[in-house]
Design a protein around this motif. Structure first.
Motif, PDB file in Angstrom:
ATOM      1  N   GLU A 177      -3.377  -9.470  -0.848  1.00 43.43           N
ATOM      2  CA  GLU A 177      -2.744  -8.229  -0.396  1.00 43.43           C
ATOM      3  C   GLU A 177      -1.511  -8.511   0.451  1.00 43.43           C
ATOM      4  O   GLU A 177      -0.512  -7.804   0.359  1.00 43.43           O
ATOM      5  CB  GLU A 177      -3.750  -7.368   0.377  1.00 43.43           C
ATOM      6  CG  GLU A 177      -3.224  -6.005   0.749  1.00 43.43           C
ATOM      7  CD  GLU A 177      -2.834  -5.115  -0.432  1.00 43.43           C
ATOM      8  OE1 GLU A 177      -2.126  -4.116  -0.198  1.00 43.43           O
ATOM      9  OE2 GLU A 177      -3.207  -5.399  -1.591  1.00 43.43           O
ATOM     10  N   LEU A 178      -1.549  -9.559   1.266  1.00 40.45           N
ATOM     11  CA  LEU A 178      -0.376  -9.933   2.056  1.00 40.45           C
ATOM     12  C   LEU A 178       0.791 -10.270   1.147  1.00 40.45           C
ATOM     13  O   LEU A 178       1.918  -9.816   1.370  1.00 40.45           O
ATOM     14  CB  LEU A 178      -0.689 -11.105   2.983  1.00 40.45           C
ATOM     15  CG  LEU A 178       0.477 -11.637   3.813  1.00 40.45           C
ATOM     16  CD1 LEU A 178       1.055 -10.556   4.716  1.00 40.45           C
ATOM     17  CD2 LEU A 178       0.030 -12.847   4.624  1.00 40.45           C
ATOM     18  N   ASP A 238      -0.691  -4.619  11.890  1.00 38.18           N
ATOM     19  CA  ASP A 238      -2.016  -4.291  11.369  1.00 38.18           C
ATOM     20  C   ASP A 238      -1.927  -3.916   9.897  1.00 38.18           C
ATOM     21  O   ASP A 238      -2.778  -4.288   9.101  1.00 38.18           O
ATOM     22  CB  ASP A 238      -2.657  -3.153  12.170  1.00 38.18           C
ATOM     23  CG  ASP A 238      -4.047  -2.825  11.650  1.00 38.18           C
ATOM     24  OD1 ASP A 238      -4.907  -3.731  11.651  1.00 38.18           O
ATOM     25  OD2 ASP A 238      -4.266  -1.675  11.221  1.00 38.18           O
ATOM     26  N   TRP A 239      -0.897  -3.174   9.530  1.00 33.53           N
ATOM     27  CA  TRP A 239      -0.740  -2.830   8.115  1.00 33.53           C
ATOM     28  C   TRP A 239      -0.431  -4.077   7.293  1.00 33.53           C
ATOM     29  O   TRP A 239      -0.968  -4.261   6.207  1.00 33.53           O
ATOM     30  CB  TRP A 239       0.387  -1.804   7.922  1.00 33.53           C
ATOM     31  CG  TRP A 239       0.632  -1.540   6.468  1.00 33.53           C
ATOM     32  CD1 TRP A 239      -0.064  -0.682   5.667  1.00 33.53           C
ATOM     33  CD2 TRP A 239       1.589  -2.193   5.632  1.00 33.53           C
ATOM     34  NE1 TRP A 239       0.416  -0.757   4.375  1.00 33.53           N
ATOM     35  CE2 TRP A 239       1.430  -1.679   4.331  1.00 33.53           C
ATOM     36  CE3 TRP A 239       2.557  -3.158   5.850  1.00 33.53           C
ATOM     37  CZ2 TRP A 239       2.212  -2.093   3.262  1.00 33.53           C
ATOM     38  CZ3 TRP A 239       3.347  -3.574   4.791  1.00 33.53           C
ATOM     39  CH2 TRP A 239       3.168  -3.032   3.507  1.00 33.53           C
ATOM     40  N   LEU A 240       0.401  -4.939   7.835  1.00 34.82           N
ATOM     41  CA  LEU A 240       0.824  -6.118   7.086  1.00 34.82           C
ATOM     42  C   LEU A 240      -0.333  -7.082   6.829  1.00 34.82           C
ATOM     43  O   LEU A 240      -0.490  -7.594   5.726  1.00 34.82           O
ATOM     44  CB  LEU A 240       1.952  -6.839   7.837  1.00 34.82           C
ATOM     45  CG  LEU A 240       2.619  -8.001   7.123  1.00 34.82           C
ATOM     46  CD1 LEU A 240       3.226  -7.566   5.802  1.00 34.82           C
ATOM     47  CD2 LEU A 240       3.696  -8.609   8.007  1.00 34.82           C
ATOM     48  N   ASP A 257      -7.572  -3.706   4.627  1.00 35.11           N
ATOM     49  CA  ASP A 257      -8.343  -2.469   4.740  1.00 35.11           C
ATOM     50  C   ASP A 257      -7.483  -1.312   5.234  1.00 35.11           C
ATOM     51  O   ASP A 257      -7.877  -0.154   5.116  1.00 35.11           O
ATOM     52  CB  ASP A 257      -9.517  -2.671   5.705  1.00 35.11           C
ATOM     53  CG  ASP A 257     -10.484  -3.732   5.200  1.00 35.11           C
ATOM     54  OD1 ASP A 257     -10.644  -3.844   3.968  1.00 35.11           O
ATOM     55  OD2 ASP A 257     -11.057  -4.453   6.030  1.00 35.11           O
ATOM     56  N   ASN A 258      -6.320  -1.612   5.805  1.00 32.68           N
ATOM     57  CA  ASN A 258      -5.399  -0.581   6.273  1.00 32.68           C
ATOM     58  C   ASN A 258      -4.536  -0.173   5.086  1.00 32.68           C
ATOM     59  O   ASN A 258      -3.594  -0.860   4.715  1.00 32.68           O
ATOM     60  CB  ASN A 258      -4.534  -1.113   7.417  1.00 32.68           C
ATOM     61  CG  ASN A 258      -3.644  -0.043   8.013  1.00 32.68           C
ATOM     62  OD1 ASN A 258      -3.395   0.983   7.400  1.00 32.68           O
ATOM     63  ND2 ASN A 258      -3.153  -0.304   9.205  1.00 32.68           N
ATOM     64  N   THR A 259      -4.873   0.954   4.487  1.00 33.09           N
ATOM     65  CA  THR A 259      -4.189   1.390   3.267  1.00 33.09           C
ATOM     66  C   THR A 259      -3.110   2.434   3.538  1.00 33.09           C
ATOM     67  O   THR A 259      -2.628   3.073   2.616  1.00 33.09           O
ATOM     68  CB  THR A 259      -5.203   1.954   2.256  1.00 33.09           C
ATOM     69  OG1 THR A 259      -5.912   3.033   2.873  1.00 33.09           O
ATOM     70  CG2 THR A 259      -6.174   0.883   1.802  1.00 33.09           C
ATOM     71  N   ASP A 260      -2.755   2.606   4.813  1.00 32.13           N
ATOM     72  CA  ASP A 260      -1.683   3.534   5.148  1.00 32.13           C
ATOM     73  C   ASP A 260      -0.384   3.078   4.487  1.00 32.13           C
ATOM     74  O   ASP A 260      -0.271   1.957   4.016  1.00 32.13           O
ATOM     75  CB  ASP A 260      -1.447   3.587   6.663  1.00 32.13           C
ATOM     76  CG  ASP A 260      -2.632   4.164   7.412  1.00 32.13           C
ATOM     77  OD1 ASP A 260      -3.428   4.882   6.774  1.00 32.13           O
ATOM     78  OD2 ASP A 260      -2.761   3.889   8.604  1.00 32.13           O
TER      79      ASP A 260
END
Length: 114
Positions: A11-12, A71-73, A77-80
């Protein structure tokens, strides 16, 4: 317990490519400010092997220069949407204010019942 980093790494890599496109940067745009060649950026975005130092330099570029919320990066689990750090701080404050209001309402209900 077995710890796996695959979902985070994959994901990163996807998010690094997303950010580069969002900010209209080429892979070569990182050569001067980060001393990273186009091939390193390619490898980061394709989830290929690369040094931790290069990966951190690239991630920190987005956090420090583009104000991306870490946190998003780093958190799959942070799908914002790729939230700016300042937006994330404001949102946390709103949640804290809301939580405080809810707690005050609970206390008021308890006082009324007594």
């Amino acid at each position: 317990m077995i710890v796996t980093i695959d979902p985070y790494r994959i994901e990163l890599a996807r998010r690094l490519g997303l950010l580069r496109n969002q900010f209209d940067l080429s892979q070569r745009d990182f050569q001067e400010p980060l001393n990273l060649g186009q091939n390193v950026i390619y490898r980061a975005e394709k989830d290929l092997s690369m040094s931790v130092e290069a990966l951190l330099a690239l991630a920190l570029y987005y956090v420090q220069q583009c104000d991306i919320n870490p946190d998003w990066l780093f958190n799959p689990d942070n799908t914002d949407i790729p939230q700016l750090n300042t937006q994330a701080v404001r949102n946390r404050r709103k949640v804290q204010i809301f939580d405080k209001m809810v707690e005050e309402m609970r206390v008021a209900e308890l006082v009324e019942q007594a």
